[in-house]
Enzyme design. Structure first.
Site: not given
Ligand code: NAD
Length: 466
Positions: A12-13, A220, A275-276, A160
């Site tokens: 993901g992101y 957090l 996130c926030f 992250e």
């Molecule tokens: P996202 O939804 O973009 O990506 C998560 C991915 O995980 C999805 O593509 C999903 O299909 C995959 N996934 C879920 N369960 C799975 C499994 N069992 N096997 C394989 N793939 C699986 O989420 P994100 O934005 O990347 O966030 C991920 C984590 O990082 C979260 O906990 C978020 O709070 C944290 N985070 C996000 C950011 C941000 O800016 N987006 C910044 C810091 C931390």
């Protein structure tokens, strides 16, 4: 070599950009990012990546199929890896008739179960996802309950801190990398191995180590502090509008105090992003569980203030347009939760658009990076009017800002995209209904210039004369 193969569960992101930069900076490490979504993996392997991040295309192009791989073959990637990042989504779940909200760790749990099922050798398992404090305990529980003889698991917390829109730069030059681990000699060794990976491009003094629980809580806390600053300045924006003070002047005067600093003091329509809100709700839930209701209430207020700001801005639009927007066409500039991303999770634009739709407005929406289907999906789930079809009829998505303003009564700027600053507002004014209004929810436009053209301008935290 200390670590030669890394697997990341979740493309993901966070997982995608983090592993791309890691592969770029660690040419001798093979990094495989896996996801259960075949569509997402196909996009990572194509010319059109699933997320927009400045600079990411170049990094991926350099490393993909060299030492960076995107795959749905979760089993092989886990089996071969020395170190596994869990970077899956941690959405918010509701319970108690929708009153309670907390992190849903079902994807983290399923990732841990996958590792337990597949692993045939020692693994360092790293929480990259943002999780509640002591989540590592649950992961360890699942892993150890399913442990095959002779296999050792170490769990690390490595939250992250990247921000969407600047992810690549944040990953290349982070303020700090945080690694939490068990306070045992084995825990320390695991921590050193992950630290070694980051030391390929990050100075050792910027890599800080703590115990696991401090690391989990710090993530957090960092998001709670950032959101709190936005809610604090937004609360003062309401006071400014009522008194004649100007929130930008207040923010500048306050931010120049070196104890306070100027970052995250920009008043706006409100914060968004995945996130926030989620992470503060998580903190609130933890505090309630620990029987600390006053602390829970303290942080809950940061979210209340954000909701208030979004509603206040939406109501102001309706009031200015003679207290009715029924059948009026309104242009929405920007739908993403901030510039330089196509992400719309928790974007304030959803609240603004839904409020206007509820009041019968017709919307002409333009965003340079958000896909039209995403906008329709966000506005129809859950639906505010009788049916999603009604929403679809009331919303037009445009691929150019000039077509989005033809014949509309007002422009509502929801995202601070740079391109909105340089538009030809004289041309825009001519094609709009009169009186023509601009509501600048991000305070990025030249209000004097717009007023000279003839626009009625409203912004946040400042009463304008016309
Ligand atoms: P996202 O939804 O973009 O990506 C998560 C991915 O995980 C999805 O593509 C999903 O299909 C995959 N996934 C879920 N369960 C799975 C499994 N069992 N096997 C394989 N793939 C699986 O989420 P994100 O934005 O990347 O966030 C991920 C984590 O990082 C979260 O906990 C978020 O709070 C944290 N985070 C996000 C950011 C941000 O800016 N987006 C910044 C810091 C931390």
């Amino acid at each position: 070599m200390v670590i030669s193969k890394i697997c990341c569960i979740g493309a993901g992101y966070v997982g995608g950009p983090t592993c791309s930069v890691m592969a770029l900076k660690c040419p001798n490490i093979c990094v495989t990012v896996v996801d259960r979504s075949a569509e997402r993996i196909a996009q990572w392997n194509s010319d059109k990546l699933p997320i927009y991040e400045p600079g990411l295309d170049d990094v991926v192009k350099k490393c993909r199929n060299v030492n960076l791989f995107f795959s749905t073959d979760v089993e092989t990637a886990i089996r071969e890896a020395d170190l596994i990042f869990i970077s899956v989504n941690t959405p918010t779940k509701t319970f108690g008739n929708g009153k309670g909200r907390a992190a849903d760790l079902k994807y983290v749990e399923s990732a841990a179960r996958l590792i337990a099922e597949i692993a045939q050798s020692n693994k360092i398992v790293v929480e990259k996802s943002t999780v509640p404090v002591r989540a590592a305990e649950s992961i360890m529980h699942i892993l150890r309950a399913n442990q095959k003889p002779g296999i050792r698991y170490d769990i690390l917390s490595n939250p992250e801190f990247l921000a969407e829109g600047t992810a690549v730069d944040d990953l290349l030059h982070p303020d700090r990398v945080l690694i939490g681990g068990e306070e045992t000699s084995e825990g320390h060794q695991a921590l050193e191995k992950l630290s070694w990976v980051y030391q390929h491009w990050i100075p050792k003094e910027n890599i800080i180590t703590t115990n696991t629980w401090s690391s989990e809580l710090s993530k957090l806390a960092a998001n709670a502090f950032l959101a709190q600053r936005i809610s604090s300045i937004n609360s003062l924006s309401a006071v400014c509008e009522a008194t004649g003070a100007d929130v930008s002047e207040v923010a500048r005067a306050v931010g120049l105090d070196s104890r306070i600093g100027s970052k995250f003091l920009q008043a706006s329509v409100g914060f968004g992003g995945s996130c926030f809100q989620k992470d503060i709700l998580n903190l609130v839930y933890i505090c309630e569980g620990l029987n600390l209701p006053q602390v829970a209430e303290y942080w809950q207020q940061v979210i209340h203030m954000n909701e208030y700001q979004k509603t206040r801005f939406s109501q102001k639009i309706i009031e200015c347009l003679f207290n009715t927007v029924s059948d009026k066409r309104i242009s929405i500039f920007g739908f993403a939760f901030k510039k330089n991303t196509g992400d719309t999770r928790e974007t304030p634009a959803i609240t603004v658009c839904k409020t206007l739709l509820e009041e019968g407005a017709k919307l002409d929406i333009y965003d340079p990076k958000v896909e039209p289907e995403q906008i329709i999906d966000d506005l129809t789930h859950p639906c505010v009017t009788d049916s999603p079809e009604d929403v679809k009829k009331a919303v037009q998505i445009h691929s150019d800002p000039y077509s989005a303003v033809r014949g509309t009564h007002a422009i509502v700027l929801c995202t601070e995209w740079d391109e909105f600053i340089g538009l030809d507002y004289k041309r825009i004014f001519q094609s709009m209904m009169k009186p023509a209004y601009i509501f600048d929810g991000r305070k990025i436009l030249d209000h004097d210039h717009l007023q000279q053209i003839g626009f009625h301008v409203q912004t946040i935290g400042k009463k304008l004369n016309r």
